[in-house]
Design a protein around this motif. Structure first.
Motif, mmCIF file in Angstrom:
data_model
loop_
_atom_site.group_PDB
_atom_site.id
_atom_site.type_symbol
_atom_site.label_atom_id
_atom_site.label_comp_id
_atom_site.label_asym_id
_atom_site.label_seq_id
_atom_site.Cartn_x
_atom_site.Cartn_y
_atom_site.Cartn_z
ATOM 1 N N GLN A 318 0.840 -1.195 0.000
ATOM 2 C CA GLN A 318 0.000 0.000 0.000
ATOM 3 C C GLN A 318 0.875 1.244 0.000
ATOM 4 N N GLN A 319 0.327 2.326 -0.542
ATOM 5 C CA GLN A 319 1.034 3.606 -0.548
ATOM 6 C C GLN A 319 0.271 4.708 0.182
ATOM 7 N N THR A 320 -1.011 4.468 0.467
ATOM 8 C CA THR A 320 -1.867 5.503 1.052
ATOM 9 C C THR A 320 -1.897 5.400 2.573
ATOM 10 N N LEU A 321 -1.667 6.541 3.214
ATOM 11 C CA LEU A 321 -1.718 6.630 4.671
ATOM 12 C C LEU A 321 -2.492 7.886 5.040
ATOM 13 N N GLY A 322 -3.462 7.754 5.912
ATOM 14 C CA GLY A 322 -4.272 8.908 6.311
ATOM 15 C C GLY A 322 -4.597 8.882 7.790
ATOM 16 N N TYR A 323 -4.917 10.050 8.322
ATOM 17 C CA TYR A 323 -5.271 10.146 9.739
ATOM 18 C C TYR A 323 -6.049 11.423 9.978
ATOM 19 N N ALA A 324 -6.834 11.410 11.052
ATOM 20 C CA ALA A 324 -7.611 12.601 11.434
ATOM 21 C C ALA A 324 -7.957 12.523 12.905
ATOM 22 N N ARG A 325 -8.172 13.694 13.487
ATOM 23 C CA ARG A 325 -8.751 13.813 14.832
ATOM 24 C C ARG A 325 -9.624 15.051 14.819
ATOM 25 N N VAL A 326 -10.933 14.832 14.834
ATOM 26 C CA VAL A 326 -11.903 15.912 14.650
ATOM 27 C C VAL A 326 -12.649 16.161 15.950
ATOM 28 N N PRO A 327 -12.679 17.403 16.449
ATOM 29 C CA PRO A 327 -13.458 17.699 17.663
ATOM 30 C C PRO A 327 -14.922 17.287 17.501
ATOM 31 N N PHE A 328 -15.442 16.612 18.499
ATOM 32 C CA PHE A 328 -16.832 16.180 18.518
ATOM 33 C C PHE A 328 -17.547 17.000 19.582
ATOM 34 N N GLU A 329 -18.202 18.064 19.118
ATOM 35 C CA GLU A 329 -18.860 18.981 20.052
ATOM 36 C C GLU A 329 -20.137 18.357 20.601
ATOM 37 N N LEU A 330 -20.430 18.660 21.855
ATOM 38 C CA LEU A 330 -21.516 17.993 22.555
ATOM 39 C C LEU A 330 -22.496 18.994 23.162
ATOM 40 N N PRO A 331 -23.737 18.546 23.409
ATOM 41 C CA PRO A 331 -24.690 19.407 24.115
ATOM 42 C C PRO A 331 -24.356 19.468 25.586
ATOM 43 N N ALA A 332 -25.119 20.252 26.331
ATOM 44 C CA ALA A 332 -25.009 20.214 27.791
ATOM 45 C C ALA A 332 -25.310 18.792 28.258
ATOM 46 N N THR A 333 -24.640 18.359 29.298
ATOM 47 C CA THR A 333 -24.824 16.993 29.769
ATOM 48 C C THR A 333 -26.268 16.749 30.197
ATOM 49 N N GLN A 334 -26.711 15.498 29.963
ATOM 50 C CA GLN A 334 -28.068 15.100 30.330
ATOM 51 C C GLN A 334 -28.016 13.809 31.146
ATOM 52 N N TRP A 335 -27.253 13.871 32.221
ATOM 53 C CA TRP A 335 -27.141 12.742 33.148
ATOM 54 C C TRP A 335 -28.477 12.600 33.860
ATOM 55 N N ARG A 336 -29.137 11.494 33.679
ATOM 56 C CA ARG A 336 -30.549 11.378 34.003
ATOM 57 C C ARG A 336 -30.824 11.164 35.486
ATOM 58 N N SER A 337 -31.922 11.762 35.923
ATOM 59 C CA SER A 337 -32.429 11.529 37.268
ATOM 60 C C SER A 337 -33.826 10.923 37.226
ATOM 61 N N GLY A 338 -34.297 10.553 36.050
ATOM 62 C CA GLY A 338 -35.619 9.963 35.889
ATOM 63 C C GLY A 338 -35.965 9.885 34.422
ATOM 64 N N ASP A 339 -37.231 9.632 34.119
ATOM 65 C CA ASP A 339 -37.658 9.487 32.735
ATOM 66 C C ASP A 339 -37.605 10.800 31.964
ATOM 67 N N THR A 340 -37.861 11.893 32.639
ATOM 68 C CA THR A 340 -37.977 13.175 31.932
ATOM 69 C C THR A 340 -37.027 14.244 32.445
ATOM 70 N N HIS A 341 -36.229 13.947 33.473
ATOM 71 C CA HIS A 341 -35.383 14.978 34.066
ATOM 72 C C HIS A 341 -33.926 14.532 34.127
ATOM 73 N N ARG A 342 -33.050 15.513 34.239
ATOM 74 C CA ARG A 342 -31.612 15.302 34.302
ATOM 75 C C ARG A 342 -31.026 16.153 35.430
ATOM 76 N N PHE A 343 -29.837 15.761 35.882
ATOM 77 C CA PHE A 343 -29.112 16.594 36.822
ATOM 78 C C PHE A 343 -28.490 17.778 36.088
ATOM 79 N N ALA A 344 -28.346 18.869 36.792
ATOM 80 C CA ALA A 344 -27.755 20.063 36.191
ATOM 81 C C ALA A 344 -26.330 19.755 35.722
ATOM 82 N N PRO A 345 -25.904 20.333 34.605
ATOM 83 C CA PRO A 345 -24.576 20.035 34.056
ATOM 84 C C PRO A 345 -23.434 20.258 35.035
ATOM 85 N N PHE A 346 -23.547 21.259 35.918
ATOM 86 C CA PHE A 346 -22.431 21.519 36.835
ATOM 87 C C PHE A 346 -22.227 20.355 37.796
ATOM 88 N N LEU A 347 -23.321 19.637 38.134
ATOM 89 C CA LEU A 347 -23.184 18.467 38.989
ATOM 90 C C LEU A 347 -22.409 17.362 38.271
#
Length: 449
Positions: A318-347
């Motif tokens: 083979q002659q081809t060599l490639g690589y990448a590292r791309v930032p994967f941006e994320l929403p505010a955390t949604q660590w769950r405390s139930g079916d419809t609620h999450r803990f605040a991101p700072f926690l």
């Protein structure tokens, strides 16, 4: 206290409790990710920080392994209930196994660690010293075997200490030193090499632990074969079965079945390495329960299948060599405390820390490795495999690339009251669909360039 004053006091306390609750617990955000700013930021990063791909001279490949096992009486990593339990003996040592690639125009490395994850503290320390080797972070593709019985001591925040024991700067630095040593040794071992890709099927060794659905599985072990001009041969392989065979409270360090697998392979080839594939929701079918007999049996069975298949793999320079590292941006955390609620991101940040995430890739000829910062579900391989074939590529997904964003499972599983979908889903119901789309886009960029 007069009635009026008492009423005011009670109302004030109630108001304070409601205010405190609104600060600590919030509603889960079910907004489509395509409408978000973080999604647009990731698309922009893909456009501006996409793969570096060169086609030049015949690819040279080298490899090396370095023992990185700390002394006994250091903590194990993998289960919170251990509470920092230390190992008293070593069944089989932990290694860093590294491949080095060079086509005359660019160089890249594949690093597989016998660890639960590639620790963020190790990633950060490596990035400070890469320039000493003339490297950028995107040129070093990191992954791990995901054994739950290797050493810890690398987690800084509360959850890191729960899962991996008390933080030890010396363990982190020693791990970094062994990785750097492996890079140098692998580079020194480079020779022109032929490369091939193959697959084996091992449905009898893996099950869907999340739903029990026999159809919702990634049953394929994918592997790359390297044959140096001098005759030495190496194998790199990846599988989706979680390396969690051994008892959680057994104070013995081990690589679990990946260790038995590579040891068996190395009775027939010169070098072998393993990386965890898309392991979320996938468990190993252990024939002899939670024992070393099971790790040996699973490892030997996979090795036997692979060794039979690798003999007929088409090989080519083979002659081809490639690589990448791309930032994967994320929403505010949604660590769950139930079916419809999450803990605040700072926690969440207080417990887990605040780390960046990215997707990584390594291209060798027509073969593309995609690295994710997560336990990524093998159920998504049914989307990624056809996408790769459409672009004339073979794809291998590996986890634990130097960051960690939790368990990534299909959004239809989000309502399940399971550990993977509730406790370990950090970023909401659409993270898996979002991440899979970005991986598909990254695959397309490897075809276009």
């Amino acid at each position: 206290m007069p009635f009026t004053a008492s009423l005011k006091y009670n109302v004030s306390c109630l108001f304070l409790c409601l205010l405190l609750q609104s600060c600590l617990v919030q509603q889960i955000d079910f907004s489509p990710y395509q409408e978000s700013s973080y999604y647009q930021q990731t698309l922009q990063a893909l456009e501006h920080q996409g793969p570096t791909i060169t086609t030049a001279d015949t690819l040279q490949v080298g490899w090396a392994k370095v023992n990185m096992t700390p002394p006994r009486h250091n903590p194990l990593a993998g289960y919170g209930k251990r509470r920092g339990m230390k190992y008293t003996s070593v069944h089989d040592s932990a290694y860093v196994r590294t491949f080095a690639f060079n086509n005359g125009k660019s160089q890249a490395y594949l690093v597989a660690l016998d660890l639960l994850i590639t620790p963020m503290a190790v990633t950060e320390a490596l990035e400070k010293v890469y320039p000493n080797l003339g490297l950028q972070p995107e040129q070093v593709y990191l992954t791990a075997t995901h054994t739950h019985t290797s050493f810890g001591g690398w987690g800084k925040k509360l959850m890191g200490r729960i899962m991996a024991g008390k933080y030890d700067r010396k363990i982190v630095q020693a791990t970094v030193d062994r990785i750097l040593e492996s890079l140098v040794l692998a580079k020194a071992n480079q020779q022109p090499a032929r490369v091939g890709y193959g697959e084996i099927y091992a449905a009898e060794l893996v099950a869907n632990r999340l739903t029990g659905d026999a159809a919702a599985l990634d049953t394929t072990m994918r592997f790359l074969k390297f044959e140096q001009k001098g005759g030495a041969t190496a194998l790199f392989c990846s599988f989706s079965a979680h390396p969690t065979i051994l008892p959680s409270m057994q104070p013995i360090l081990s690589r679990d079945y990946p260790g038995a697998l590579v040891d068996s392979l190395e009775t027939q080839v010169d070098f072998a390495a393993f990386a965890a594939g898309a392991v979320a929701s996938h468990q190993t079918k252990a024939p002899h329960g939670d024992s070393f007999s099971s790790t040996e049996a699973v490892g030997r069975q996979l090795a036997s299948k692979l060794l039979a298949a690798e003999k007929s793999v088409p090989m080519a320079y083979q002659q081809t060599l490639g690589y990448a590292r791309v930032p994967f941006e994320l929403p505010a955390t949604q660590w769950r405390s139930g079916d419809t609620h999450r803990f605040a991101p700072f926690l969440f940040r207080t417990v887990f820390g605040n780390y960046g995430a990215y997707v990584s890739s390594l291209q060798i000829g027509s073969m593309v490795l995609l690295g994710v910062p997560a336990d990524y579900s093998g159920e998504y391989m049914k989307q990624l495999q056809p996408a790769a074939q459409q672009h004339n590529k073979e794809v291998v997904v590996t986890g634990f690339n130097g960051g960690y964003i939790g368990y990534i499972t299909p959004e239809e599983h989000y309502p399940l009251k399971k550990y993977e979908t509730r406790d370990m889903n950090f970023y909401g119901p659409y993270t898996g669909t979002y991440l899979t789309e970005i991986l598909q886009r990254l695959l397309r960029l490897h075809e276009q360039k």
